[in-house]
Design a protein around this motif. Structure first.
Motif, PDB file in Angstrom:
ATOM      1  N   SER A 292       5.491   1.519   3.686  1.00 15.86           N
ATOM      2  CA  SER A 292       4.447   1.714   2.678  1.00 15.86           C
ATOM      3  C   SER A 292       5.057   1.774   1.283  1.00 15.86           C
ATOM      4  O   SER A 292       6.256   2.046   1.131  1.00 15.86           O
ATOM      5  CB  SER A 292       3.668   2.984   2.980  1.00 15.86           C
TER       6      SER A 292
ATOM      7  N   SER B  29      -0.936  -4.329  11.098  1.00 11.96           N
ATOM      8  CA  SER B  29      -0.029  -3.610  10.213  1.00 11.96           C
ATOM      9  C   SER B  29       1.389  -3.559  10.820  1.00 11.96           C
ATOM     10  O   SER B  29       1.557  -3.241  12.001  1.00 11.96           O
ATOM     11  CB  SER B  29      -0.566  -2.197   9.989  1.00 11.96           C
TER      12      SER B  29
ATOM     13  N   SER C  76       3.644  -1.444  10.358  1.00 13.09           N
ATOM     14  CA  SER C  76       4.083  -0.095  10.739  1.00 13.09           C
ATOM     15  C   SER C  76       3.609   0.277  12.151  1.00 13.09           C
ATOM     16  O   SER C  76       4.186   1.152  12.788  1.00 13.09           O
ATOM     17  CB  SER C  76       3.608   0.932   9.725  1.00 13.09           C
TER      18      SER C  76
END
Ligand code: XUL
Length: 569
Positions: A324, A526, A528
Protein backbone atom coordinates in the motif's frame (compact mmCIF):
# COMPACT_ATOMS: atom_id res chain seq x y z
CA UNK A 1 -50.58 -34.41 0.28
CA UNK A 2 -48.37 -35.02 3.29
CA UNK A 3 -46.58 -37.86 1.45
CA UNK A 4 -46.02 -35.64 -1.56
CA UNK A 5 -44.62 -32.91 0.62
CA UNK A 6 -42.16 -35.25 2.34
CA UNK A 7 -41.17 -36.81 -1.01
CA UNK A 8 -40.34 -33.43 -2.49
CA UNK A 9 -38.56 -32.48 0.72
CA UNK A 10 -36.38 -35.58 0.53
CA UNK A 11 -35.72 -34.86 -3.16
CA UNK A 12 -34.71 -31.36 -2.20
CA UNK A 13 -32.52 -32.71 0.59
CA UNK A 14 -30.89 -35.25 -1.72
CA UNK A 15 -30.33 -32.54 -4.30
CA UNK A 16 -28.83 -30.24 -1.68
CA UNK A 17 -26.53 -33.02 -0.39
CA UNK A 18 -25.44 -33.89 -3.94
CA UNK A 19 -24.88 -30.24 -4.76
CA UNK A 20 -23.01 -29.65 -1.50
CA UNK A 21 -20.81 -32.70 -1.96
CA UNK A 22 -20.35 -31.65 -5.59
CA UNK A 23 -19.26 -28.19 -4.49
CA UNK A 24 -17.13 -29.67 -1.68
CA UNK A 25 -15.64 -32.12 -4.17
CA UNK A 26 -14.98 -29.31 -6.59
CA UNK A 27 -13.37 -27.19 -3.84
CA UNK A 28 -11.26 -30.18 -2.71
CA UNK A 29 -10.23 -30.72 -6.34
CA UNK A 30 -9.33 -27.01 -6.68
CA UNK A 31 -7.30 -27.10 -3.46
CA UNK A 32 -5.46 -30.28 -4.58
CA UNK A 33 -4.93 -28.73 -7.99
CA UNK A 34 -3.78 -25.41 -6.58
CA UNK A 35 -1.38 -27.16 -4.21
CA UNK A 36 0.37 -28.66 -7.20
CA UNK A 37 0.54 -25.44 -9.18
CA UNK A 38 3.94 -23.83 -9.74
CA UNK A 39 4.92 -20.34 -10.88
CA UNK A 40 8.17 -19.37 -12.56
CA UNK A 41 9.96 -16.03 -12.43
CA UNK A 42 13.03 -15.07 -14.48
CA UNK A 43 15.33 -12.15 -13.79
CA UNK A 44 17.60 -11.09 -16.64
CA UNK A 45 19.82 -8.73 -14.71
CA UNK A 46 23.06 -7.06 -15.77
CA UNK A 47 25.40 -9.83 -14.71
CA UNK A 48 23.25 -12.94 -14.61
CA UNK A 49 20.03 -14.76 -15.35
CA UNK A 50 18.15 -16.04 -12.32
CA UNK A 51 15.11 -18.26 -12.08
CA UNK A 52 12.87 -18.89 -9.09
CA UNK A 53 10.01 -21.41 -8.99
CA UNK A 54 7.41 -21.02 -6.24
CA UNK A 55 4.33 -23.00 -5.32
CA UNK A 56 0.94 -21.43 -4.70
CA UNK A 57 1.92 -20.89 -1.03
CA UNK A 58 4.77 -18.73 -2.32
CA UNK A 59 7.41 -21.15 -1.08
CA UNK A 60 10.52 -21.40 -3.23
CA UNK A 61 10.80 -24.92 -4.65
CA UNK A 62 13.73 -24.27 -6.98
CA UNK A 63 16.17 -21.49 -7.74
CA UNK A 64 19.21 -21.20 -9.92
CA UNK A 65 21.34 -18.62 -11.67
CA UNK A 66 23.80 -18.30 -14.52
CA UNK A 67 26.60 -15.73 -14.45
CA UNK A 68 27.03 -14.42 -17.99
CA UNK A 69 30.83 -13.83 -17.92
CA UNK A 70 31.52 -17.31 -16.52
CA UNK A 71 29.05 -19.27 -18.60
CA UNK A 72 29.51 -17.46 -21.91
CA UNK A 73 33.11 -16.21 -22.27
CA UNK A 74 32.61 -16.08 -26.06
CA UNK A 75 30.60 -12.84 -25.74
CA UNK A 76 33.63 -11.26 -24.03
CA UNK A 77 31.54 -9.34 -21.52
CA UNK A 78 32.89 -7.94 -18.26
CA UNK A 79 30.27 -8.03 -15.52
CA UNK A 80 27.74 -8.80 -18.23
CA UNK A 81 28.44 -5.72 -20.33
CA UNK A 82 30.56 -4.47 -23.22
CA UNK A 83 32.22 -1.08 -22.90
CA UNK A 84 33.38 0.89 -25.89
CA UNK A 85 37.16 1.40 -25.48
CA UNK A 86 37.06 4.69 -27.36
CA UNK A 87 33.98 5.98 -25.58
CA UNK A 88 33.51 4.51 -22.07
CA UNK A 89 30.10 6.14 -21.73
CA UNK A 90 28.80 3.72 -24.38
CA UNK A 91 27.72 0.49 -22.72
CA UNK A 92 25.92 -2.37 -24.46
CA UNK A 93 25.08 -6.07 -24.01
CA UNK A 94 24.78 -8.80 -26.66
CA UNK A 95 21.10 -9.62 -27.18
CA UNK A 96 21.96 -13.19 -28.22
CA UNK A 97 23.61 -13.76 -24.82
CA UNK A 98 20.21 -13.40 -23.15
CA UNK A 99 18.79 -15.97 -25.60
CA UNK A 100 21.59 -18.45 -24.94
CA UNK A 101 21.14 -17.96 -21.20
CA UNK A 102 17.45 -18.86 -21.58
CA UNK A 103 18.42 -22.07 -23.45
CA UNK A 104 20.75 -23.09 -20.62
CA UNK A 105 18.33 -22.12 -17.84
CA UNK A 106 15.40 -23.95 -19.41
CA UNK A 107 17.46 -27.13 -19.66
CA UNK A 108 18.38 -26.83 -15.98
CA UNK A 109 14.75 -26.18 -15.04
CA UNK A 110 13.65 -29.20 -17.07
CA UNK A 111 16.08 -31.43 -15.14
CA UNK A 112 14.89 -30.24 -11.74
CA UNK A 113 11.24 -29.24 -11.98
CA UNK A 114 8.14 -30.89 -13.44
CA UNK A 115 7.53 -28.11 -15.94
CA UNK A 116 4.06 -29.40 -16.82
CA UNK A 117 2.97 -28.05 -13.40
CA UNK A 118 4.05 -24.50 -14.19
CA UNK A 119 0.83 -22.53 -14.35
CA UNK A 120 2.26 -19.08 -15.00
CA UNK A 121 5.54 -17.41 -15.93
CA UNK A 122 6.66 -13.83 -15.62
CA UNK A 123 10.00 -12.10 -15.59
CA UNK A 124 12.12 -9.14 -14.69
CA UNK A 125 14.63 -7.40 -16.91
CA UNK A 126 17.35 -4.84 -16.28
CA UNK A 127 15.41 -1.64 -16.65
CA UNK A 128 15.88 0.80 -19.58
CA UNK A 129 17.98 -1.78 -21.55
CA UNK A 130 16.77 -2.57 -25.06
CA UNK A 131 16.77 -5.18 -27.84
CA UNK A 132 16.35 -4.35 -31.53
CA UNK A 133 14.54 -7.01 -33.58
CA UNK A 134 15.34 -6.96 -37.28
CA UNK A 135 12.72 -6.76 -40.04
CA UNK A 136 11.46 -10.31 -40.59
CA UNK A 137 12.33 -11.50 -37.08
CA UNK A 138 8.70 -12.10 -36.16
CA UNK A 139 8.38 -14.89 -38.70
CA UNK A 140 11.43 -16.64 -37.15
CA UNK A 141 10.10 -16.11 -33.63
CA UNK A 142 6.68 -17.49 -34.43
CA UNK A 143 7.89 -20.66 -36.16
CA UNK A 144 10.67 -21.93 -33.88
CA UNK A 145 11.73 -25.55 -34.37
CA UNK A 146 11.69 -27.42 -31.03
CA UNK A 147 14.47 -29.80 -32.14
CA UNK A 148 16.91 -26.87 -32.11
CA UNK A 149 18.03 -24.38 -29.47
CA UNK A 150 16.72 -20.80 -29.48
CA UNK A 151 20.18 -19.37 -29.95
CA UNK A 152 20.81 -21.18 -33.24
CA UNK A 153 17.54 -19.95 -34.67
CA UNK A 154 17.71 -16.35 -33.47
CA UNK A 155 21.31 -15.44 -34.17
CA UNK A 156 20.32 -13.38 -37.20
CA UNK A 157 17.18 -11.90 -35.70
CA UNK A 158 18.63 -8.58 -34.50
CA UNK A 159 19.25 -5.32 -36.31
CA UNK A 160 21.75 -4.39 -33.58
CA UNK A 161 23.76 -7.26 -32.09
CA UNK A 162 24.87 -5.29 -29.04
CA UNK A 163 22.10 -3.04 -27.77
CA UNK A 164 22.38 -0.17 -25.27
CA UNK A 165 21.76 -0.92 -21.61
CA UNK A 166 20.99 1.13 -18.51
CA UNK A 167 24.69 1.84 -17.84
CA UNK A 168 25.04 3.82 -21.06
CA UNK A 169 25.40 7.55 -20.58
CA UNK A 170 26.18 8.70 -24.10
CA UNK A 171 22.91 10.44 -24.98
CA UNK A 172 23.39 13.89 -23.49
CA UNK A 173 22.57 15.57 -26.82
CA UNK A 174 19.33 13.57 -27.21
CA UNK A 175 18.29 14.34 -23.61
CA UNK A 176 18.70 18.08 -24.20
CA UNK A 177 16.69 17.85 -27.42
CA UNK A 178 13.84 15.92 -25.78
CA UNK A 179 13.58 18.37 -22.89
CA UNK A 180 13.63 21.27 -25.32
CA UNK A 181 10.87 19.72 -27.44
CA UNK A 182 8.71 19.35 -24.33
CA UNK A 183 9.43 22.87 -23.06
CA UNK A 184 11.82 21.95 -20.27
CA UNK A 185 12.65 19.12 -17.84
CA UNK A 186 9.62 19.65 -15.61
CA UNK A 187 7.24 19.54 -18.59
CA UNK A 188 8.81 16.25 -19.69
CA UNK A 189 8.63 14.84 -16.15
CA UNK A 190 4.98 15.89 -15.87
CA UNK A 191 4.14 13.54 -18.75
CA UNK A 192 6.73 10.72 -18.62
CA UNK A 193 7.50 10.69 -14.87
CA UNK A 194 11.15 11.77 -15.21
CA UNK A 195 13.24 14.52 -16.71
CA UNK A 196 15.45 13.26 -19.54
CA UNK A 197 17.96 10.65 -18.37
CA UNK A 198 20.76 9.36 -20.56
CA UNK A 199 20.05 5.71 -19.84
CA UNK A 200 16.31 6.00 -20.57
CA UNK A 201 15.39 4.03 -23.68
CA UNK A 202 13.75 6.86 -25.65
CA UNK A 203 17.00 8.83 -25.68
CA UNK A 204 18.89 5.70 -26.69
CA UNK A 205 16.47 5.15 -29.58
CA UNK A 206 16.87 8.79 -30.70
CA UNK A 207 20.63 8.33 -30.76
CA UNK A 208 20.44 5.14 -32.82
CA UNK A 209 18.06 6.79 -35.28
CA UNK A 210 20.55 9.63 -35.71
CA UNK A 211 23.84 7.72 -35.73
CA UNK A 212 22.76 4.42 -37.30
CA UNK A 213 19.81 5.29 -39.56
CA UNK A 214 20.10 2.02 -41.49
CA UNK A 215 19.79 0.06 -38.23
CA UNK A 216 16.75 2.07 -37.20
CA UNK A 217 15.11 1.60 -40.60
CA UNK A 218 15.78 -2.15 -40.49
CA UNK A 219 14.24 -2.54 -37.01
CA UNK A 220 10.84 -4.21 -36.92
CA UNK A 221 10.39 -4.06 -33.17
CA UNK A 222 12.14 -2.33 -30.29
CA UNK A 223 11.82 -4.30 -27.05
CA UNK A 224 12.96 -3.75 -23.50
CA UNK A 225 14.91 -6.70 -22.08
CA UNK A 226 11.77 -7.61 -20.14
CA UNK A 227 9.41 -7.65 -23.15
CA UNK A 228 12.12 -9.31 -25.23
CA UNK A 229 12.30 -12.38 -22.99
CA UNK A 230 8.50 -12.42 -22.78
CA UNK A 231 8.47 -12.50 -26.61
CA UNK A 232 10.59 -15.64 -26.57
CA UNK A 233 8.08 -17.24 -24.22
CA UNK A 234 4.98 -16.49 -26.33
CA UNK A 235 6.62 -16.83 -29.76
CA UNK A 236 5.33 -13.40 -30.74
CA UNK A 237 6.22 -9.78 -30.04
CA UNK A 238 5.23 -9.17 -26.43
CA UNK A 239 3.96 -5.77 -25.30
CA UNK A 240 6.05 -3.55 -23.06
CA UNK A 241 4.37 -3.36 -19.66
CA UNK A 242 3.46 0.09 -18.35
CA UNK A 243 5.78 -0.16 -15.36
CA UNK A 244 8.97 -0.88 -17.33
CA UNK A 245 7.65 1.40 -20.07
CA UNK A 246 7.75 4.34 -17.70
CA UNK A 247 11.56 4.13 -17.67
CA UNK A 248 11.79 5.24 -21.30
CA UNK A 249 10.96 9.00 -21.21
CA UNK A 250 8.32 8.23 -23.84
CA UNK A 251 5.18 6.99 -22.11
CA UNK A 252 2.48 9.12 -20.58
CA UNK A 253 2.41 7.60 -17.10
CA UNK A 254 -1.22 8.63 -16.51
CA UNK A 255 -2.68 7.09 -19.68
CA UNK A 256 -0.08 4.32 -20.25
CA UNK A 257 0.11 5.31 -23.92
CA UNK A 258 3.08 6.62 -25.87
CA UNK A 259 3.27 10.40 -25.75
CA UNK A 260 2.79 11.81 -29.29
CA UNK A 261 5.28 14.56 -28.50
CA UNK A 262 7.91 12.05 -27.38
CA UNK A 263 7.28 9.80 -30.38
CA UNK A 264 7.74 12.74 -32.72
CA UNK A 265 10.83 14.08 -30.98
CA UNK A 266 12.49 10.66 -30.76
CA UNK A 267 11.31 8.98 -33.94
CA UNK A 268 10.61 11.88 -36.32
CA UNK A 269 7.69 9.94 -37.76
CA UNK A 270 5.53 9.18 -34.71
CA UNK A 271 3.48 6.43 -36.41
CA UNK A 272 6.52 4.54 -37.55
CA UNK A 273 8.09 4.59 -34.06
CA UNK A 274 4.80 3.70 -32.44
CA UNK A 275 4.50 0.60 -34.63
CA UNK A 276 8.06 -0.41 -33.73
CA UNK A 277 7.12 -0.20 -30.04
CA UNK A 278 3.70 -1.89 -29.98
CA UNK A 279 1.06 -0.92 -27.41
CA UNK A 280 1.93 -0.89 -23.69
CA UNK A 281 -0.02 -3.25 -21.46
CA UNK A 282 -0.97 -3.55 -17.80
CA UNK A 283 1.68 -5.38 -15.79
CA UNK A 284 -0.73 -7.98 -14.39
CA UNK A 285 -2.04 -8.88 -17.85
CA UNK A 286 -1.73 -12.40 -19.26
CA UNK A 287 -0.18 -11.68 -22.66
CA UNK A 288 -0.58 -15.17 -24.07
CA UNK A 289 -0.05 -18.86 -23.51
CA UNK A 290 3.40 -20.38 -23.71
CA UNK A 291 4.54 -21.00 -27.28
CA UNK A 292 4.34 -24.52 -28.79
CA UNK A 293 8.17 -24.53 -28.91
CA UNK A 294 8.42 -24.87 -25.12
CA UNK A 295 5.50 -27.32 -24.89
CA UNK A 296 7.21 -29.66 -27.34
CA UNK A 297 10.77 -29.17 -26.10
CA UNK A 298 10.30 -29.01 -22.32
CA UNK A 299 6.85 -30.45 -21.70
CA UNK A 300 5.24 -27.23 -20.44
CA UNK A 301 1.46 -27.40 -20.26
CA UNK A 302 -0.34 -25.74 -23.17
CA UNK A 303 -2.35 -23.83 -20.53
CA UNK A 304 0.74 -22.24 -19.01
CA UNK A 305 0.11 -18.48 -18.99
CA UNK A 306 2.69 -15.80 -19.66
CA UNK A 307 2.16 -12.67 -17.57
CA UNK A 308 3.70 -9.41 -18.86
CA UNK A 309 7.37 -9.17 -17.89
CA UNK A 310 8.56 -5.97 -16.18
CA UNK A 311 11.65 -4.06 -15.06
CA UNK A 312 13.90 -5.15 -12.22
CA UNK A 313 13.01 -2.27 -9.91
CA UNK A 314 9.24 -2.74 -10.28
CA UNK A 315 9.72 -6.49 -9.80
CA UNK A 316 11.84 -5.91 -6.69
CA UNK A 317 9.00 -3.86 -5.22
CA UNK A 318 6.65 -6.78 -5.87
CA UNK A 319 9.26 -9.19 -4.45
CA UNK A 320 9.25 -7.29 -1.18
CA UNK A 321 5.44 -7.54 -1.19
CA UNK A 322 4.95 -3.82 -0.80
CA UNK A 323 1.21 -3.49 -0.79
CA UNK A 324 0.00 0.00 0.00
CA UNK A 325 1.05 3.62 -0.45
CA UNK A 326 3.52 4.45 2.26
CA UNK A 327 5.37 1.11 2.01
CA UNK A 328 8.88 2.32 1.27
CA UNK A 329 11.75 0.01 0.37
CA UNK A 330 15.23 1.34 0.98
CA UNK A 331 18.01 -0.72 -0.48
CA UNK A 332 21.33 0.11 1.16
CA UNK A 333 23.91 -1.41 -1.15
CA UNK A 334 26.82 0.02 -3.13
CA UNK A 335 24.31 2.69 -4.05
CA UNK A 336 21.09 3.43 -2.20
CA UNK A 337 17.75 3.02 -3.95
CA UNK A 338 14.35 4.04 -2.67
CA UNK A 339 11.19 2.47 -4.06
CA UNK A 340 7.77 3.45 -2.84
CA UNK A 341 4.17 2.92 -3.83
CA UNK A 342 2.50 6.28 -4.45
CA UNK A 343 -1.08 7.27 -5.11
CA UNK A 344 -0.37 10.95 -5.70
CA UNK A 345 3.01 11.26 -7.39
CA UNK A 346 4.82 14.55 -7.89
CA UNK A 347 7.17 13.98 -10.86
CA UNK A 348 10.21 16.18 -10.47
CA UNK A 349 12.07 18.01 -13.21
CA UNK A 350 15.23 17.80 -11.08
CA UNK A 351 15.57 14.25 -9.82
CA UNK A 352 13.95 10.90 -9.19
CA UNK A 353 11.49 8.89 -11.22
CA UNK A 354 7.80 8.18 -11.13
CA UNK A 355 6.99 4.80 -12.65
CA UNK A 356 3.64 3.06 -13.04
CA UNK A 357 3.16 0.37 -10.43
CA UNK A 358 3.52 -3.27 -11.56
CA UNK A 359 1.01 -4.52 -9.01
CA UNK A 360 -1.80 -2.00 -9.21
CA UNK A 361 -3.05 -0.41 -12.44
CA UNK A 362 -4.09 2.76 -10.60
CA UNK A 363 -0.97 3.34 -8.61
CA UNK A 364 2.60 4.54 -9.09
CA UNK A 365 6.12 3.99 -7.79
CA UNK A 366 8.50 6.69 -6.72
CA UNK A 367 12.12 5.73 -7.33
CA UNK A 368 15.29 7.51 -6.25
CA UNK A 369 18.86 6.40 -6.86
CA UNK A 370 21.74 7.69 -4.69
CA UNK A 371 25.16 6.74 -5.99
CA UNK A 372 27.04 7.33 -2.72
CA UNK A 373 25.96 4.57 -0.40
CA UNK A 374 28.21 1.88 1.04
CA UNK A 375 31.43 3.29 -0.43
CA UNK A 376 31.08 6.58 1.41
CA UNK A 377 30.19 4.81 4.69
CA UNK A 378 33.16 2.50 4.26
CA UNK A 379 35.47 5.43 3.59
CA UNK A 380 34.55 7.10 6.90
CA UNK A 381 34.73 3.76 8.75
CA UNK A 382 38.23 3.17 7.37
CA UNK A 383 39.41 6.70 8.17
CA UNK A 384 37.92 7.01 11.67
CA UNK A 385 37.51 3.46 12.97
CA UNK A 386 40.29 1.51 11.24
CA UNK A 387 37.64 -0.32 9.22
CA UNK A 388 35.93 -1.79 12.29
CA UNK A 389 32.13 -1.45 12.13
CA UNK A 390 31.87 -2.16 15.87
CA UNK A 391 34.19 0.74 16.62
CA UNK A 392 32.39 2.87 14.06
CA UNK A 393 29.00 2.23 15.73
CA UNK A 394 30.48 2.93 19.18
CA UNK A 395 31.74 6.29 17.87
CA UNK A 396 28.37 7.15 16.29
CA UNK A 397 26.69 6.54 19.64
CA UNK A 398 29.16 8.86 21.44
CA UNK A 399 27.76 11.90 19.61
CA UNK A 400 24.19 12.98 20.40
CA UNK A 401 21.19 12.85 18.05
CA UNK A 402 21.55 15.84 15.69
CA UNK A 403 25.36 15.78 16.01
CA UNK A 404 25.34 19.17 17.76
CA UNK A 405 24.30 20.69 14.43
CA UNK A 406 27.43 19.59 12.57
CA UNK A 407 26.48 18.50 9.06
CA UNK A 408 28.59 16.96 6.28
CA UNK A 409 28.11 15.64 2.76
CA UNK A 410 30.25 12.75 1.52
CA UNK A 411 30.38 12.22 -2.25
CA UNK A 412 33.00 9.62 -3.15
CA UNK A 413 31.67 9.77 -6.73
CA UNK A 414 29.58 12.53 -8.33
CA UNK A 415 26.08 12.14 -6.93
CA UNK A 416 22.87 11.85 -8.96
CA UNK A 417 20.50 12.72 -6.08
CA UNK A 418 21.11 15.62 -5.79
CA UNK A 419 23.02 15.98 -9.05
CA UNK A 420 26.53 17.18 -8.29
CA UNK A 421 29.16 17.98 -10.86
CA UNK A 422 32.03 16.42 -8.97
CA UNK A 423 32.93 14.32 -5.94
CA UNK A 424 34.16 15.71 -2.61
CA UNK A 425 33.51 16.01 1.14
CA UNK A 426 31.80 19.13 2.43
CA UNK A 427 31.56 19.83 6.19
CA UNK A 428 29.72 22.62 8.01
CA UNK A 429 29.94 23.33 11.73
CA UNK A 430 27.08 24.38 14.00
CA UNK A 431 27.24 28.00 12.84
CA UNK A 432 27.39 27.05 9.16
CA UNK A 433 31.13 27.58 8.58
CA UNK A 434 32.64 25.38 5.87
CA UNK A 435 35.34 23.13 7.41
CA UNK A 436 38.13 21.64 5.35
CA UNK A 437 39.45 19.37 8.10
CA UNK A 438 37.58 16.26 9.30
CA UNK A 439 35.36 16.59 12.38
CA UNK A 440 36.40 14.70 15.55
CA UNK A 441 35.90 10.92 14.95
CA UNK A 442 32.55 10.58 16.77
CA UNK A 443 31.14 13.63 14.93
CA UNK A 444 32.49 12.46 11.57
CA UNK A 445 30.98 8.95 12.01
CA UNK A 446 27.57 10.28 13.03
CA UNK A 447 27.73 12.90 10.25
CA UNK A 448 27.92 10.38 7.41
CA UNK A 449 24.92 8.40 8.68
CA UNK A 450 22.75 11.41 9.54
CA UNK A 451 23.62 13.03 6.24
CA UNK A 452 22.65 9.97 4.19
CA UNK A 453 19.39 9.48 6.11
CA UNK A 454 18.40 13.16 6.02
CA UNK A 455 19.17 13.28 2.31
CA UNK A 456 16.90 10.25 1.79
CA UNK A 457 14.07 12.10 3.57
CA UNK A 458 14.59 15.44 1.76
CA UNK A 459 14.46 13.79 -1.68
CA UNK A 460 11.65 11.39 -0.79
CA UNK A 461 9.52 14.37 0.23
CA UNK A 462 10.30 16.15 -3.04
CA UNK A 463 8.87 13.21 -4.96
CA UNK A 464 5.83 12.85 -2.72
CA UNK A 465 7.18 9.74 -0.94
CA UNK A 466 5.98 9.72 2.70
CA UNK A 467 6.78 6.42 4.42
CA UNK A 468 4.23 4.72 6.65
CA UNK A 469 6.69 1.91 7.17
CA UNK A 470 10.20 1.36 5.84
CA UNK A 471 11.54 -1.95 4.65
CA UNK A 472 15.33 -2.04 4.51
CA UNK A 473 17.40 -4.41 2.38
CA UNK A 474 20.96 -4.63 1.19
CA UNK A 475 24.27 -4.97 3.01
CA UNK A 476 23.65 -2.25 5.60
CA UNK A 477 20.27 -3.69 6.65
CA UNK A 478 22.14 -5.63 9.36
CA UNK A 479 23.37 -2.41 10.98
CA UNK A 480 21.07 -1.59 13.90
CA UNK A 481 22.41 1.98 14.25
CA UNK A 482 21.42 2.78 10.69
CA UNK A 483 17.99 1.16 11.11
CA UNK A 484 17.31 3.20 14.27
CA UNK A 485 18.46 6.37 12.55
CA UNK A 486 16.09 5.75 9.63
CA UNK A 487 13.22 5.22 12.10
CA UNK A 488 14.09 8.48 13.88
CA UNK A 489 14.59 10.55 10.73
CA UNK A 490 11.41 9.34 8.98
CA UNK A 491 9.28 8.92 12.11
CA UNK A 492 8.08 5.40 11.34
CA UNK A 493 8.82 1.75 12.08
CA UNK A 494 11.63 0.04 10.22
CA UNK A 495 11.49 -3.60 9.12
CA UNK A 496 13.73 -6.08 7.39
CA UNK A 497 12.49 -8.85 5.10
CA UNK A 498 13.53 -12.47 4.85
CA UNK A 499 13.44 -12.16 1.05
CA UNK A 500 17.15 -11.52 0.73
CA UNK A 501 18.78 -10.33 -2.42
CA UNK A 502 16.72 -12.07 -5.06
CA UNK A 503 13.81 -9.69 -4.79
CA UNK A 504 13.47 -9.10 -8.55
CA UNK A 505 13.28 -12.82 -9.44
CA UNK A 506 10.98 -13.44 -6.47
CA UNK A 507 8.85 -10.49 -7.56
CA UNK A 508 8.65 -11.97 -11.06
CA UNK A 509 7.38 -15.31 -9.75
CA UNK A 510 4.87 -13.55 -7.45
CA UNK A 511 3.71 -11.47 -10.39
CA UNK A 512 3.21 -14.68 -12.38
CA UNK A 513 0.97 -15.95 -9.57
CA UNK A 514 -0.82 -12.60 -9.36
CA UNK A 515 -1.40 -12.34 -13.12
CA UNK A 516 -2.81 -15.88 -13.28
CA UNK A 517 -5.20 -15.17 -10.38
CA UNK A 518 -6.37 -11.93 -12.06
CA UNK A 519 -6.95 -13.87 -15.28
CA UNK A 520 -8.88 -16.66 -13.50
CA UNK A 521 -10.96 -14.02 -11.76
CA UNK A 522 -11.47 -12.13 -15.04
CA UNK A 523 -10.82 -8.96 -13.04
CA UNK A 524 -8.00 -7.36 -11.11
CA UNK A 525 -7.27 -9.03 -7.75
CA UNK A 526 -5.44 -7.06 -5.08
CA UNK A 527 -1.76 -8.07 -4.93
CA UNK A 528 -1.81 -7.99 -1.13
CA UNK A 529 -4.37 -10.83 -1.04
CA UNK A 530 -1.92 -12.94 -3.08
CA UNK A 531 1.46 -12.09 -1.61
CA UNK A 532 1.62 -12.02 2.16
CA UNK A 533 4.46 -9.97 3.60
CA UNK A 534 7.01 -11.51 5.92
CA UNK A 535 8.74 -8.68 7.79
CA UNK A 536 10.54 -8.34 11.09
CA UNK A 537 10.34 -5.05 12.99
CA UNK A 538 13.83 -3.80 13.81
CA UNK A 539 13.35 -0.24 15.03
CA UNK A 540 10.59 2.13 16.16
CA UNK A 541 10.77 5.87 15.82
CA UNK A 542 11.53 7.89 18.99
CA UNK A 543 9.30 11.00 19.01
CA UNK A 544 11.97 13.35 20.44
CA UNK A 545 14.53 12.31 17.85
CA UNK A 546 11.97 12.58 15.03
CA UNK A 547 11.10 16.11 16.18
CA UNK A 548 14.75 17.13 16.22
CA UNK A 549 15.47 15.73 12.75
CA UNK A 550 12.34 17.40 11.38
CA UNK A 551 13.60 20.72 12.74
CA UNK A 552 17.02 20.11 11.17
CA UNK A 553 15.60 19.35 7.74
CA UNK A 554 15.31 22.90 6.25
CA UNK A 555 18.89 23.76 7.23
CA UNK A 556 20.15 20.45 5.89
CA UNK A 557 18.33 21.01 2.60
CA UNK A 558 19.75 24.55 2.22
CA UNK A 559 23.29 23.33 2.91
CA UNK A 560 22.84 20.54 0.36
CA UNK A 561 21.86 23.13 -2.26
CA UNK A 562 24.98 25.13 -1.35
CA UNK A 563 27.12 22.02 -1.80
CA UNK A 564 25.61 21.30 -5.23
CA UNK A 565 26.55 24.85 -6.26
CA UNK A 566 30.06 24.38 -4.87
CA UNK A 567 30.54 21.29 -7.07
CA UNK A 568 29.57 23.34 -10.12
CA UNK A 569 32.31 25.95 -9.56
C1 XUL B 1 17.29 2.16 -12.42
C2 XUL B 1 18.49 1.64 -13.07
C3 XUL B 1 19.08 0.40 -12.55
C4 XUL B 1 18.78 -0.74 -13.45
C5 XUL B 1 19.58 -1.95 -13.01
O1 XUL B 1 16.80 3.30 -13.01
O2 XUL B 1 18.98 2.19 -14.00
O3 XUL B 1 18.63 0.11 -11.27
O4 XUL B 1 17.41 -1.01 -13.41
O5 XUL B 1 19.22 -3.05 -13.69
Amino acid sequence: MKGNKSTSLSYLLAFAVAAASGIAGYIAYRIRHRKRELFLGFDVSTQSLKAIVINSNQEIVFEDHIVFDEQFPHYQTTDGVLRDNKNPSKVTAPSLMFVEAMDVMLKRLNKNVNLSLIRGISGSGQQHSSVFWKTGALSILSSLDSSRDLKDQLENAFSLDNAPIWMDSSTDEQCKQLEEDFGGPQALANVTGSRAYERFTGNQIAKIRKELPEVYANTERIALVSSFVASLMIGDYAPIDRSDGSGMNMMNIYTSTWSEKALKSIGGDADSLSSKLGTPTHSHEVIGNISPYFIEKYNFSKDCKIVAFSGDNPCALAGFRASSPGDVIISLGTSSTVLSLLDHPKPSGDEGHVLCSPINPNSFIGMLCFKNGALARKYVCNEQAKGSWTQFEALVNKSPTGNNNNIAFFYQVPEITPTTQSSGIFRFNAVGEHQTQPFPPEVECRAILESQCLSLRVHCEKLGVCPRRILVTGGASGNQTILQLLADVFGCDVFVSSEGNEAAAMGASLRALHGVRCSENQAFVSFSTIAAPDYKKMASSRPEAFKLYTQMLPRFSDLEKTVVQMTHL
